[in-house]
Design a protein around this motif. Structure first.
Motif, PDB file in Angstrom:
ATOM      1  N   PRO A  98      27.659  58.380  36.626  1.00  0.00           N
ATOM      2  CA  PRO A  98      29.093  58.181  36.843  1.00  0.00           C
ATOM      3  C   PRO A  98      29.348  57.227  37.998  1.00  0.00           C
ATOM      4  O   PRO A  98      28.497  57.040  38.873  1.00  0.00           O
ATOM      5  N   MET A  99      30.511  56.648  38.001  1.00  0.00           N
ATOM      6  CA  MET A  99      30.975  55.852  39.132  1.00  0.00           C
ATOM      7  C   MET A  99      31.502  56.859  40.157  1.00  0.00           C
ATOM      8  O   MET A  99      32.477  57.562  39.867  1.00  0.00           O
ATOM      9  N   PRO A 100      30.850  56.986  41.315  1.00  0.00           N
ATOM     10  CA  PRO A 100      31.284  57.995  42.290  1.00  0.00           C
ATOM     11  C   PRO A 100      32.768  57.907  42.639  1.00  0.00           C
ATOM     12  O   PRO A 100      33.427  58.934  42.830  1.00  0.00           O
ATOM     13  N   HIS A 101      33.280  56.705  42.714  1.00  0.00           N
ATOM     14  CA  HIS A 101      34.702  56.469  42.982  1.00  0.00           C
ATOM     15  C   HIS A 101      35.194  55.529  41.885  1.00  0.00           C
ATOM     16  O   HIS A 101      34.977  54.320  41.983  1.00  0.00           O
ATOM     17  N   PRO A 102      35.814  56.055  40.815  1.00  0.00           N
ATOM     18  CA  PRO A 102      36.266  55.175  39.732  1.00  0.00           C
ATOM     19  C   PRO A 102      37.053  53.978  40.265  1.00  0.00           C
ATOM     20  O   PRO A 102      37.844  54.109  41.205  1.00  0.00           O
ATOM     21  N   VAL A 103      36.781  52.832  39.664  1.00  0.00           N
ATOM     22  CA  VAL A 103      37.421  51.590  40.098  1.00  0.00           C
ATOM     23  C   VAL A 103      38.554  51.286  39.134  1.00  0.00           C
ATOM     24  O   VAL A 103      38.324  51.009  37.951  1.00  0.00           O
ATOM     25  N   THR A 104      39.778  51.349  39.649  1.00  0.00           N
ATOM     26  CA  THR A 104      40.951  51.178  38.798  1.00  0.00           C
ATOM     27  C   THR A 104      41.217  49.699  38.493  1.00  0.00           C
ATOM     28  O   THR A 104      40.826  48.810  39.260  1.00  0.00           O
ATOM     29  N   LEU A 105      41.921  49.491  37.401  1.00  0.00           N
ATOM     30  CA  LEU A 105      42.337  48.138  37.045  1.00  0.00           C
ATOM     31  C   LEU A 105      43.234  47.566  38.135  1.00  0.00           C
ATOM     32  O   LEU A 105      43.124  46.384  38.471  1.00  0.00           O
ATOM     33  N   ALA A 106      44.077  48.396  38.718  1.00  0.00           N
ATOM     34  CA  ALA A 106      44.959  47.923  39.797  1.00  0.00           C
ATOM     35  C   ALA A 106      44.143  47.414  40.980  1.00  0.00           C
ATOM     36  O   ALA A 106      44.450  46.359  41.546  1.00  0.00           O
ATOM     37  N   ALA A 107      43.085  48.137  41.345  1.00  0.00           N
ATOM     38  CA  ALA A 107      42.224  47.698  42.461  1.00  0.00           C
ATOM     39  C   ALA A 107      41.501  46.405  42.107  1.00  0.00           C
ATOM     40  O   ALA A 107      41.339  45.522  42.958  1.00  0.00           O
ATOM     41  N   ILE A 108      41.078  46.282  40.858  1.00  0.00           N
ATOM     42  CA  ILE A 108      40.393  45.068  40.408  1.00  0.00           C
ATOM     43  C   ILE A 108      41.341  43.873  40.482  1.00  0.00           C
ATOM     44  O   ILE A 108      40.995  42.822  41.019  1.00  0.00           O
ATOM     45  N   LYS A 109      42.547  44.051  39.965  1.00  0.00           N
ATOM     46  CA  LYS A 109      43.525  42.953  39.969  1.00  0.00           C
ATOM     47  C   LYS A 109      43.961  42.579  41.376  1.00  0.00           C
ATOM     48  O   LYS A 109      44.334  41.432  41.627  1.00  0.00           O
ATOM     49  N   ALA A 110      43.912  43.525  42.303  1.00  0.00           N
ATOM     50  CA  ALA A 110      44.334  43.258  43.683  1.00  0.00           C
ATOM     51  C   ALA A 110      43.260  42.543  44.501  1.00  0.00           C
ATOM     52  O   ALA A 110      43.545  42.036  45.582  1.00  0.00           O
ATOM     53  N   ASP A 111      42.042  42.470  43.964  1.00  0.00           N
ATOM     54  CA  ASP A 111      40.923  41.876  44.694  1.00  0.00           C
ATOM     55  C   ASP A 111      40.754  40.412  44.279  1.00  0.00           C
ATOM     56  O   ASP A 111      40.368  40.131  43.148  1.00  0.00           O
ATOM     57  N   PRO A 112      41.019  39.461  45.178  1.00  0.00           N
ATOM     58  CA  PRO A 112      40.917  38.042  44.806  1.00  0.00           C
ATOM     59  C   PRO A 112      39.504  37.631  44.389  1.00  0.00           C
ATOM     60  O   PRO A 112      39.350  36.689  43.619  1.00  0.00           O
ATOM     61  N   ASP A 113      38.490  38.347  44.844  1.00  0.00           N
ATOM     62  CA  ASP A 113      37.111  38.030  44.447  1.00  0.00           C
ATOM     63  C   ASP A 113      36.841  38.358  42.982  1.00  0.00           C
ATOM     64  O   ASP A 113      35.818  37.952  42.437  1.00  0.00           O
ATOM     65  N   LEU A 114      37.748  39.094  42.351  1.00  0.00           N
ATOM     66  CA  LEU A 114      37.570  39.487  40.947  1.00  0.00           C
ATOM     67  C   LEU A 114      38.568  38.798  40.017  1.00  0.00           C
ATOM     68  O   LEU A 114      38.680  39.162  38.850  1.00  0.00           O
ATOM     69  N   ALA A 115      39.262  37.789  40.517  1.00  0.00           N
ATOM     70  CA  ALA A 115      40.310  37.119  39.737  1.00  0.00           C
ATOM     71  C   ALA A 115      39.789  36.512  38.439  1.00  0.00           C
ATOM     72  O   ALA A 115      40.518  36.459  37.443  1.00  0.00           O
ATOM     73  N   ASP A 116      38.530  36.076  38.433  1.00  0.00           N
ATOM     74  CA  ASP A 116      38.004  35.462  37.210  1.00  0.00           C
ATOM     75  C   ASP A 116      37.134  36.418  36.389  1.00  0.00           C
ATOM     76  O   ASP A 116      36.438  36.002  35.468  1.00  0.00           O
ATOM     77  N   LEU A 117      37.180  37.703  36.691  1.00  0.00           N
ATOM     78  CA  LEU A 117      36.484  38.717  35.897  1.00  0.00           C
ATOM     79  C   LEU A 117      37.074  38.729  34.490  1.00  0.00           C
ATOM     80  O   LEU A 117      38.299  38.682  34.319  1.00  0.00           O
ATOM     81  N   ALA A 118      36.225  38.783  33.481  1.00  0.00           N
ATOM     82  CA  ALA A 118      36.694  38.740  32.092  1.00  0.00           C
ATOM     83  C   ALA A 118      37.667  39.876  31.782  1.00  0.00           C
ATOM     84  O   ALA A 118      38.588  39.697  30.981  1.00  0.00           O
ATOM     85  N   LEU A 119      37.514  41.019  32.401  1.00  0.00           N
ATOM     86  CA  LEU A 119      38.444  42.135  32.191  1.00  0.00           C
ATOM     87  C   LEU A 119      39.868  41.723  32.554  1.00  0.00           C
ATOM     88  O   LEU A 119      40.823  42.141  31.908  1.00  0.00           O
ATOM     89  N   VAL A 120      40.004  40.889  33.554  1.00  0.00           N
ATOM     90  CA  VAL A 120      41.320  40.412  33.991  1.00  0.00           C
ATOM     91  C   VAL A 120      41.783  39.251  33.115  1.00  0.00           C
ATOM     92  O   VAL A 120      42.924  39.208  32.676  1.00  0.00           O
ATOM     93  N   ARG A 121      40.880  38.315  32.838  1.00  0.00           N
ATOM     94  CA  ARG A 121      41.239  37.109  32.080  1.00  0.00           C
ATOM     95  C   ARG A 121      41.421  37.373  30.590  1.00  0.00           C
ATOM     96  O   ARG A 121      42.227  36.720  29.933  1.00  0.00           O
TER      97      ARG A 121
END
Length: 136
Positions: free
Chosen positions: A89-112
């Motif tokens: 399991p992911m010890p601390h689930p990573v939400t879509l909101a947290a992913i979208k708020a992180d500029p280092d993940l802006a080009d992640l396919a989940l976002v694009r």
């Protein structure tokens, strides 16, 4: 090793069900680009298990244990699935909101490509998301 993200609606097939089943075929993909991603997966690759629609978060990690083969749930043929095994399991689930708020993940396919159910994840994004979720 390559990295991926696979989506499942938790009311259809959840992380808890994946864990309980051990090895499970990842069936039901009916998008040609997602199919190509499944076909590119190799044994030993890892994927984030993402709850879509409900929760919208990375909840675990699975490993590919069988490469692409014909999807037995496809009535018309031509579709493939892979077998996956829960790693943890992911010890601390990573939400879509947290992913979208992180500029280092802006080009992640989940976002694009938010509607695609199977997407690649770069080595850098994998490491970053693992840190965010506390997965070692």
């Amino acid at each position: 090793m390559a990295y991926w993200l696979v989506k499942s609606e938790p009311d259809a097939f959840s992380w808890d069900q994946q864990v309980a089943h051990g090895v499970e075929p990842w069936t039901g993909v009916r998008n040609h680009q997602a199919k190509r991603n499944l076909m590119a997966m190799a044994r030993g690759d890892r994927a984030f298990f993402y709850h879509s629609n409900i929760g919208r978060e990375i909840v675990g990690v699975v490993e590919i244990v069988r490469e692409a083969y014909p999807d037995p749930t496809a009535a018309d043929g031509g579709w493939v699935c892979v077998d996956v095994r829960a790693v943890g399991p992911m010890p601390h689930p990573v939400t879509l909101a947290a992913i979208k708020a992180d500029p280092d993940l802006a080009d992640l396919a989940l976002v694009r490509q938010s509607r695609l159910s199977v997407v690649p994840v770069s080595d850098a994004h994998w490491a970053h998301l693992c840190r965010m979720g506390g997965f070692k």
